[in-house]
Design an enzyme around this catalytic site. Sequence first.
Site, PDB file in Angstrom:
ATOM      1  N   LEU A 252       0.522  -1.035  -0.009  1.00 58.53           N
ATOM      2  CA  LEU A 252      -0.060   0.286  -0.119  1.00 58.53           C
ATOM      3  C   LEU A 252       0.990   1.083  -0.309  1.00 58.53           C
ATOM      4  O   LEU A 252       1.731   1.513   1.113  1.00 58.53           O
ATOM      5  CB  LEU A 252      -0.959   0.375   1.539  1.00 58.53           C
ATOM      6  N   ALA A 253       0.724   2.288  -1.064  1.00 65.04           N
ATOM      7  CA  ALA A 253       1.653   3.195  -1.197  1.00 65.04           C
ATOM      8  C   ALA A 253       0.574   4.606  -1.649  1.00 65.04           C
ATOM      9  O   ALA A 253       1.112   5.282  -2.313  1.00 65.04           O
ATOM     10  CB  ALA A 253       2.219   2.714  -2.315  1.00 65.04           C
TER      11      ALA A 253
ATOM     12  N   GLY B 125      -1.255   5.891   0.431  1.00 62.78           N
ATOM     13  CA  GLY B 125      -1.279   8.001   1.072  1.00 62.78           C
ATOM     14  C   GLY B 125      -0.749   9.098   0.222  1.00 62.78           C
ATOM     15  O   GLY B 125       0.479   9.279   0.050  1.00 62.78           O
TER      16      GLY B 125
ATOM     17  N   ARG C 182       1.266  15.767   5.731  1.00 70.23           N
ATOM     18  CA  ARG C 182       2.641  16.182   7.101  1.00 70.23           C
ATOM     19  C   ARG C 182       4.015  16.394   6.475  1.00 70.23           C
ATOM     20  O   ARG C 182       4.609  16.323   7.019  1.00 70.23           O
ATOM     21  CB  ARG C 182       2.108  14.843   8.130  1.00 70.23           C
TER      22      ARG C 182
ATOM     23  N   GLU D  30      -9.697  -0.041  15.998  1.00 71.29           N
ATOM     24  CA  GLU D  30      -8.623   1.051  15.738  1.00 71.29           C
ATOM     25  C   GLU D  30      -9.119   2.341  16.943  1.00 71.29           C
ATOM     26  O   GLU D  30      -9.837   2.213  17.720  1.00 71.29           O
ATOM     27  CB  GLU D  30      -9.116   1.806  14.367  1.00 71.29           C
TER      28      GLU D  30
ATOM     29  N   ARG E 292      37.171  14.184  -9.855  1.00 78.18           N
ATOM     30  CA  ARG E 292      36.483  14.241 -10.771  1.00 78.18           C
ATOM     31  C   ARG E 292      35.507  13.347 -11.353  1.00 78.18           C
ATOM     32  O   ARG E 292      36.946  12.080 -11.362  1.00 78.18           O
ATOM     33  CB  ARG E 292      35.516  15.520 -11.426  1.00 78.18           C
TER      34      ARG E 292
ATOM     35  N   ALA F 283      59.489  26.746 -13.678  1.00 76.70           N
ATOM     36  CA  ALA F 283      58.454  27.746 -13.357  1.00 76.70           C
ATOM     37  C   ALA F 283      57.977  28.679 -14.125  1.00 76.70           C
ATOM     38  O   ALA F 283      58.827  29.430 -14.615  1.00 76.70           O
ATOM     39  CB  ALA F 283      59.340  27.735 -11.707  1.00 76.70           C
TER      40      ALA F 283
HETATM   41  C1  UD1 Z   1      -3.619   1.817   9.722  1.00 80.98           C
HETATM   42  C2  UD1 Z   1      -4.409   0.447  10.424  1.00 80.98           C
HETATM   43  C3  UD1 Z   1      -4.268   0.275  12.478  1.00 80.98           C
HETATM   44  C4  UD1 Z   1      -2.677   0.076  12.442  1.00 80.98           C
HETATM   45  C5  UD1 Z   1      -1.182   1.176  12.107  1.00 80.98           C
HETATM   46  C6  UD1 Z   1      -0.124   1.082  11.686  1.00 80.98           C
HETATM   47  C7  UD1 Z   1      -6.019   0.242   9.226  1.00 80.98           C
HETATM   48  C8  UD1 Z   1      -7.736   0.604   9.478  1.00 80.98           C
HETATM   49  N1  UD1 Z   1      -5.678   0.510  10.618  1.00 80.98           N
HETATM   50  O1  UD1 Z   1      -3.972   2.776  10.609  1.00 80.98           O
HETATM   51  O2  UD1 Z   1      -4.557  -0.589  12.629  1.00 80.98           O
HETATM   52  O3  UD1 Z   1      -2.317   0.162  13.462  1.00 80.98           O
HETATM   53  O4  UD1 Z   1      -2.132   1.436  10.155  1.00 80.98           O
HETATM   54  O5  UD1 Z   1       0.485   2.084  11.258  1.00 80.98           O
HETATM   55  O6  UD1 Z   1      -5.841  -0.148   8.233  1.00 80.98           O
HETATM   56  N2  UD1 Z   1      -2.921   3.772   2.511  1.00 80.98           N
HETATM   57  C9  UD1 Z   1      -3.763   3.640   1.123  1.00 80.98           C
HETATM   58  N3  UD1 Z   1      -4.557   3.746   1.062  1.00 80.98           N
HETATM   59  C10 UD1 Z   1      -5.867   4.258   2.098  1.00 80.98           C
HETATM   60  C11 UD1 Z   1      -5.487   4.395   3.268  1.00 80.98           C
HETATM   61  C12 UD1 Z   1      -4.322   3.873   3.452  1.00 80.98           C
HETATM   62  O7  UD1 Z   1      -2.881   2.918   0.636  1.00 80.98           O
HETATM   63  O8  UD1 Z   1      -6.898   4.890   1.764  1.00 80.98           O
HETATM   64  C13 UD1 Z   1      -1.852   3.733   2.872  1.00 80.98           C
HETATM   65  C14 UD1 Z   1      -1.388   4.486   3.545  1.00 80.98           C
HETATM   66  O9  UD1 Z   1      -0.701   5.022   2.459  1.00 80.98           O
HETATM   67  C15 UD1 Z   1       0.101   3.579   4.846  1.00 80.98           C
HETATM   68  C16 UD1 Z   1      -1.205   2.440   5.021  1.00 80.98           C
HETATM   69  O10 UD1 Z   1      -2.053   2.230   4.117  1.00 80.98           O
HETATM   70  O11 UD1 Z   1       0.655   3.591   4.119  1.00 80.98           O
HETATM   71  C17 UD1 Z   1      -1.430   2.565   6.476  1.00 80.98           C
HETATM   72  O12 UD1 Z   1      -2.618   4.050   6.453  1.00 80.98           O
HETATM   73  P1  UD1 Z   1      -2.508   5.239   7.679  1.00 80.98           P
HETATM   74  O13 UD1 Z   1      -3.476   5.743   7.686  1.00 80.98           O
HETATM   75  O14 UD1 Z   1      -1.830   5.292   8.299  1.00 80.98           O
HETATM   76  O15 UD1 Z   1      -3.590   4.401   8.856  1.00 80.98           O
HETATM   77  P2  UD1 Z   1      -3.629   3.841  10.106  1.00 80.98           P
HETATM   78  O16 UD1 Z   1      -4.943   4.481  10.629  1.00 80.98           O
HETATM   79  O17 UD1 Z   1      -2.386   4.139  10.881  1.00 80.98           O
END
Ligand code: UD1
Length: 456
Positions: free
Chosen positions: A10-11, A13, A17, A154, A333, A423
Amino acid sequence: MVMPLSVVVLAAGQGTRMKSDLPKVLHEIGGAPMLSHVIRAAQALEALDITVVYGHGGEQVQSALSDHKISWVEQTEQLGTGHAVDQAMPKVPDNHTTLLLYGDVPLITTDTLGKLVAAAGENALALLTAVVDNPTGYGRIVRDSAGKVQCIVEQKDASEEQLIINEVNTGMLAVRSNELRGWINRLENNNAQGEFYLTDIVGFAVEDGISINTTHPVSTVETEGVNNKLQLAELERAYQLRLANEYMDNGLTLRDPNRFDVRGNLTFGKDVTIDVNVIIEGSVSLGDRVNVGPNVILKNITIGNETNIHPNCVLEKSTIGAACEIGPFARIRPDTQLADHVKLGNFVEIKKSTVLEGSKVSHLSYIGDTTMGSQVNIGAGTITCNYDGANKHKTVIGDNVFIGSSSQLIAPVTVGDGATIGAGSTITRNVPSDELTLTRSRQVTKEGWKRPEKKK
Ligand code: UD1
Ligand code: CA
C-alpha cells in the site's frame, strides 16, 4: 508445501505531514526511496508478483521504481486500507499467499516477513503485531481470556479498556488470497472514520473459524511508519546503525558508527578504517588496509589496497590504485584513473584524467582531460588549460616529466618523456623530450628606483 507468494504494497497515502511535493514513499532512506526498501525486502522472499497500490504522484512513483518488476494499480480516492487492498485483489491469484506491506514502513526485514509468511502456512491468518510502550494511534489487538485474537479495534473506535491494550497492529499480514478476497468483499465503512478498515477482516476470520497467528518483528523500528520529517530522520539513523553494525560485524573499523552514512552500497577488504563524517554514495569498493579520513565523500569509487584518503576529500566516479595518498582537500571528478603509488595533495582538482604509477601532483593544481605518464612531478599551482571557451582539449604528459610550479599547459599540448619545464611557464606548443623548456621573461632590476610617496 510452500504456497506461492504474492505481495501487495500500500502506497496511496498522500503524506500531507511531509509538507512536500514529492510523493511520501519516494522520500529516501539511505539514498533510496522508502518504497524500494520495501520492494527489496519482498523480492528477497522470492515473491512471484508484487503489486503496488499508488495514489498521489503515480507517474513519479512508477518512474522512480522502474528498475523493479512491479504491477501498478491506482487507488483514485483514499477510502481506507481495506479499499486500497481491494484495488490490488484482481492481480492476486486465489491459490497464493498474499503478504501485505506498506510503502511508508521501510525498515521491515526479510527475516521478519519470512516468519510472518510461515505463520500463515496454508490456512491461517498471520498478523504482525508489536508490544509498544505507547500504543496511541495504532489499532489494538483484542484477545479473549484464552489469549486468542478476537478482532482489531482502531484508536478512534476503541473503548476505554481497549485503549489500554499495548499490543498493536503493525498492519502487515499474510493469508491465503481467496480468504482475503472474500473478507475484503464483506467490508463496510460504518465506523468512526467512515473508512473501509482492512482490520475488520480479523473479525471475519474469527467468524469463519480461521485460526489467527501472530508474530513479532525482531526490532520495533521494522514496523515504524513515516508520516513526517522527524520520523524520516529517525528511521534514517536506525537504518544507518543497522548497516554500520553489519559492516563492523564483517570487520570494518568505524571511528563512530553514529557519524557514518551509506547512501548506496559499500564493499571493503581487511583492516579498513573509516573516520567520522564519511558519506558513501552509490557503489563504493575499498581494498585491504584502506584508510579514509574524516569528512570525506566517496561516490561510485573503487580504491586499491593501502591507499590513504586524507581528510576533507570529495571523490567521484573514478578508480584509484593501491598505495596512493589523496588529499587532504583533494577533489577527484568523474572518469579519473590513478595507478598505484600516485599522490594527489591538498587543493588538487583532477577530472577525466589518467595518471600512471608514482606520479605526484602535490599542491594547488587543476588537471583536466590529461594523460599523465609514470614518475611525473607536477609543481604547485600547475594548471592544464583544457577549455578554450567552446571545446575541451587534451594534455599529454610523458613519463618522468618535471613541471615547475605555477606553469600553465595550454591544451592541446604534448610534453615528451623526461622533459623539464621551468617554473612559471606558459606552454602553448609541444615540448620535446629530455630538454629544459621555459617561457619565463628575464628578471630585471631598476637600480635607484623609488616608490611613489603619498602627497601631503
Ligand atoms: C492502520 C491500521 C492500524 C495500524 C496502523 C499501523 C487500518 C484500518 N488501521 O491505521 O490498525 O495500527 O495502520 O500504522 O488498517 N493507505 C492507502 N490507501 C488508503 C488508506 C491508507 O494506500 O485509502 C495506506 C497509507 O498510505 C499507509 C497505510 O495504508 O501506508 C496505512 O494507512 P494509515 O492511514 O496510516 O492507517 P492508520 O489509520 O494509521
Ligand atoms: Ca499510520
